[in-house]
Scaffold this active site. Structure first.
Site, PDB file in Angstrom:
ATOM      1  N   ARG A  16      27.696  46.219  35.135  1.00  0.00           N
ATOM      2  CA  ARG A  16      27.638  44.956  34.386  1.00  0.00           C
ATOM      3  C   ARG A  16      27.162  45.188  32.956  1.00  0.00           C
ATOM      4  O   ARG A  16      27.663  44.566  32.011  1.00  0.00           O
ATOM      5  CB  ARG A  16      26.745  43.948  35.115  1.00  0.00           C
ATOM      6  CG  ARG A  16      27.426  43.391  36.363  1.00  0.00           C
ATOM      7  CD  ARG A  16      26.534  42.500  37.187  1.00  0.00           C
ATOM      8  NE  ARG A  16      27.310  41.857  38.262  1.00  0.00           N
ATOM      9  CZ  ARG A  16      26.766  41.264  39.324  1.00  0.00           C
ATOM     10  NH1 ARG A  16      25.449  41.215  39.457  1.00  0.00           N
ATOM     11  NH2 ARG A  16      27.543  40.725  40.252  1.00  0.00           N
ATOM     12  N   ARG A 157      38.335  47.338  30.243  1.00  0.00           N
ATOM     13  CA  ARG A 157      37.478  46.265  30.781  1.00  0.00           C
ATOM     14  C   ARG A 157      38.006  45.791  32.143  1.00  0.00           C
ATOM     15  O   ARG A 157      37.254  45.701  33.103  1.00  0.00           O
ATOM     16  CB  ARG A 157      37.478  45.089  29.794  1.00  0.00           C
ATOM     17  CG  ARG A 157      36.382  44.058  29.957  1.00  0.00           C
ATOM     18  CD  ARG A 157      36.464  43.194  31.148  1.00  0.00           C
ATOM     19  NE  ARG A 157      35.291  42.307  31.230  1.00  0.00           N
ATOM     20  CZ  ARG A 157      35.033  41.452  32.187  1.00  0.00           C
ATOM     21  NH1 ARG A 157      35.859  41.411  33.232  1.00  0.00           N
ATOM     22  NH2 ARG A 157      33.971  40.688  32.184  1.00  0.00           N
ATOM     23  N   LYS A 168      30.626  47.127  45.293  1.00  0.00           N
ATOM     24  CA  LYS A 168      30.449  46.041  46.264  1.00  0.00           C
ATOM     25  C   LYS A 168      30.817  46.508  47.677  1.00  0.00           C
ATOM     26  O   LYS A 168      30.163  46.135  48.661  1.00  0.00           O
ATOM     27  CB  LYS A 168      31.273  44.824  45.834  1.00  0.00           C
ATOM     28  CG  LYS A 168      30.720  44.178  44.561  1.00  0.00           C
ATOM     29  CD  LYS A 168      31.545  43.015  44.064  1.00  0.00           C
ATOM     30  CE  LYS A 168      30.917  42.404  42.823  1.00  0.00           C
ATOM     31  NZ  LYS A 168      31.750  41.326  42.233  1.00  0.00           N
ATOM     32  N   ASN A 194      31.295  36.178  41.677  1.00  0.00           N
ATOM     33  CA  ASN A 194      29.909  35.768  41.393  1.00  0.00           C
ATOM     34  C   ASN A 194      29.962  34.785  40.228  1.00  0.00           C
ATOM     35  O   ASN A 194      30.020  35.178  39.051  1.00  0.00           O
ATOM     36  CB  ASN A 194      29.066  36.991  41.035  1.00  0.00           C
ATOM     37  CG  ASN A 194      27.595  36.650  40.854  1.00  0.00           C
ATOM     38  OD1 ASN A 194      27.276  35.612  40.246  1.00  0.00           O
ATOM     39  ND2 ASN A 194      26.716  37.479  41.388  1.00  0.00           N
ATOM     40  N   GLU A 198      29.740  35.060  35.989  1.00  0.00           N
ATOM     41  CA  GLU A 198      30.858  34.640  35.133  1.00  0.00           C
ATOM     42  C   GLU A 198      30.398  33.618  34.093  1.00  0.00           C
ATOM     43  O   GLU A 198      30.741  33.734  32.904  1.00  0.00           O
ATOM     44  CB  GLU A 198      31.988  34.060  35.994  1.00  0.00           C
ATOM     45  CG  GLU A 198      32.683  35.097  36.863  1.00  0.00           C
ATOM     46  CD  GLU A 198      33.819  34.496  37.683  1.00  0.00           C
ATOM     47  OE1 GLU A 198      34.150  35.059  38.729  1.00  0.00           O
ATOM     48  OE2 GLU A 198      34.368  33.462  37.260  1.00  0.00           O
ATOM     49  N   THR A 242      40.470  40.900  36.134  1.00  0.00           N
ATOM     50  CA  THR A 242      39.487  41.874  36.627  1.00  0.00           C
ATOM     51  C   THR A 242      39.284  41.677  38.129  1.00  0.00           C
ATOM     52  O   THR A 242      39.231  42.647  38.897  1.00  0.00           O
ATOM     53  CB  THR A 242      38.143  41.699  35.891  1.00  0.00           C
ATOM     54  OG1 THR A 242      38.331  41.872  34.483  1.00  0.00           O
ATOM     55  CG2 THR A 242      37.106  42.709  36.387  1.00  0.00           C
ATOM     56  N   GLU A 246      39.905  44.070  41.415  1.00  0.00           N
ATOM     57  CA  GLU A 246      38.910  44.303  42.472  1.00  0.00           C
ATOM     58  C   GLU A 246      39.540  44.120  43.842  1.00  0.00           C
ATOM     59  O   GLU A 246      39.359  44.946  44.750  1.00  0.00           O
ATOM     60  CB  GLU A 246      37.730  43.345  42.303  1.00  0.00           C
ATOM     61  CG  GLU A 246      36.871  43.603  41.082  1.00  0.00           C
ATOM     62  CD  GLU A 246      35.665  42.680  41.020  1.00  0.00           C
ATOM     63  OE1 GLU A 246      35.469  42.038  39.970  1.00  0.00           O
ATOM     64  OE2 GLU A 246      34.914  42.606  42.000  1.00  0.00           O
TER      65      GLU A 246
END
Ligand SMILES: C=C(O[C@@H]1C=C(C(=O)O)C=C[C@H]1O)C(=O)O
Length: 255
Positions: A16, A157, A168, A194, A198, A242, A246
């Site tokens: 992060r 990014r 995770k 999350n 965000e 993004t 994931e």
């Protein structure tokens, strides 16, 4: 975060923090792009206004491909956080290999969102950050080079989503293994989301755009990048893509 030390990469806080650092690069590259018009000719494949011999693609594609060929020989794409737009064209490095330890699951090496990222950038982001909708033939080269900087930063990014997903997964192997084996895409999306993180990102981007986007010595000067556009870009494109990375990474994690 040190890609030679996997334990530093799997730490979600470190990931992060890297995403926060990338915000500044992306904002300043958008500011650079804001000096030029949309210059649609740069994006039109096989455009007679920009003849490229037998090359099949746009002027931007041509510039990006040739730059990536050079960068690959300088070892750029050996780095785990770099993903080429032309994976079939890049060459071996002329520098000795660093031999990074395996961080991401080998079965996920096919996760490459760069074509989607390029199309989204041209269709959605260029109209928002360009100075005006028009064409300036004197700036085709500058626009291509600025676009490449934007695209490579957006690609890094968005593909960082793979490290987020691995982190995770490791934090709850049983949960994600069940979701993956059930191909529960919605369940995976729900668990990797999350909303608080965000929201914090969007609030920080608003502040950064207000500070970076204007000349501090002349508050009435023309805005280079507006807070509402920057938030829109992240909220509607960067963050969702993004998360797609994931989810795709996790769906392939156990292959
Ligand atoms: C990157 C993460 O995963 C998701 C994607 C985010 C993003 O793209 O900014 C932020 C939070 C999560 O919904 C994270 O949890 O930090």
């Amino acid at each position: 975060m040190d890609f030679t030390k996997p334990e530093t990469v799997f730490k979600l806080e470190n990931i992060r923090n890297e995403l926060v650092k990338m915000e500044d690069s992306i904002i300043f590259q958008f500011i650079e792009r804001s000096h030029f018009p949309t210059n649609h000719n740069v994006y039109i494949a096989n455009n007679e206004k920009l003849p490229l011999g037998k090359f099949d693609g746009s002027f931007l594609d041509w510039a990006l491909m040739h730059l990536e060929i050079t960068e690959s020989q300088l070892r750029r794409f050996e780095s785990p956080d770099e993903t080429p737009f032309f994976p079939d064209k890049i060459l071996d490095s002329i520098l000795p290999s660093i031999n990074y330890p395996q961080i991401l699951a080998p079965s996920t090496e096919s996760v490459n969102y760069n074509n989607k990222i390029k199309n989204m950038y041209i269709k959605e982001i260029v109209p928002l950050v360009s100075k005006y909708d028009g064409d300036d033939a004197n700036n085709y080269g500058s626009v291509a080079m600025t676009d490449i900087q934007c695209l490579q930063s957006l690609s890094r990014r968005i593909h960082f989503g793979r490290f987020v997903a691995e982190s995770k997964f490791r934090s709850d192997v049983e949960l994600y293994t069940t979701l993956i084996k059930n191909k529960d895409v919605d369940g995976i999306m729900e668990h990797i989301t999350n909303s608080a993180v965000e929201e914090k990102i969007l609030q920080r981007l608003t502040t950064k755009a207000e500070v970076y986007g204007v000349d501090p010595t002349n508050k009435d000067s023309e805005r280079k990048i507006t807070p509402e556009y920057l938030v829109k870009i992240y909220k509607e494109f960067v963050i969702p893509m993004t998360k797609e990375v994931e989810v795709e990474y996790l769906l392939k994690r156990l292959d």
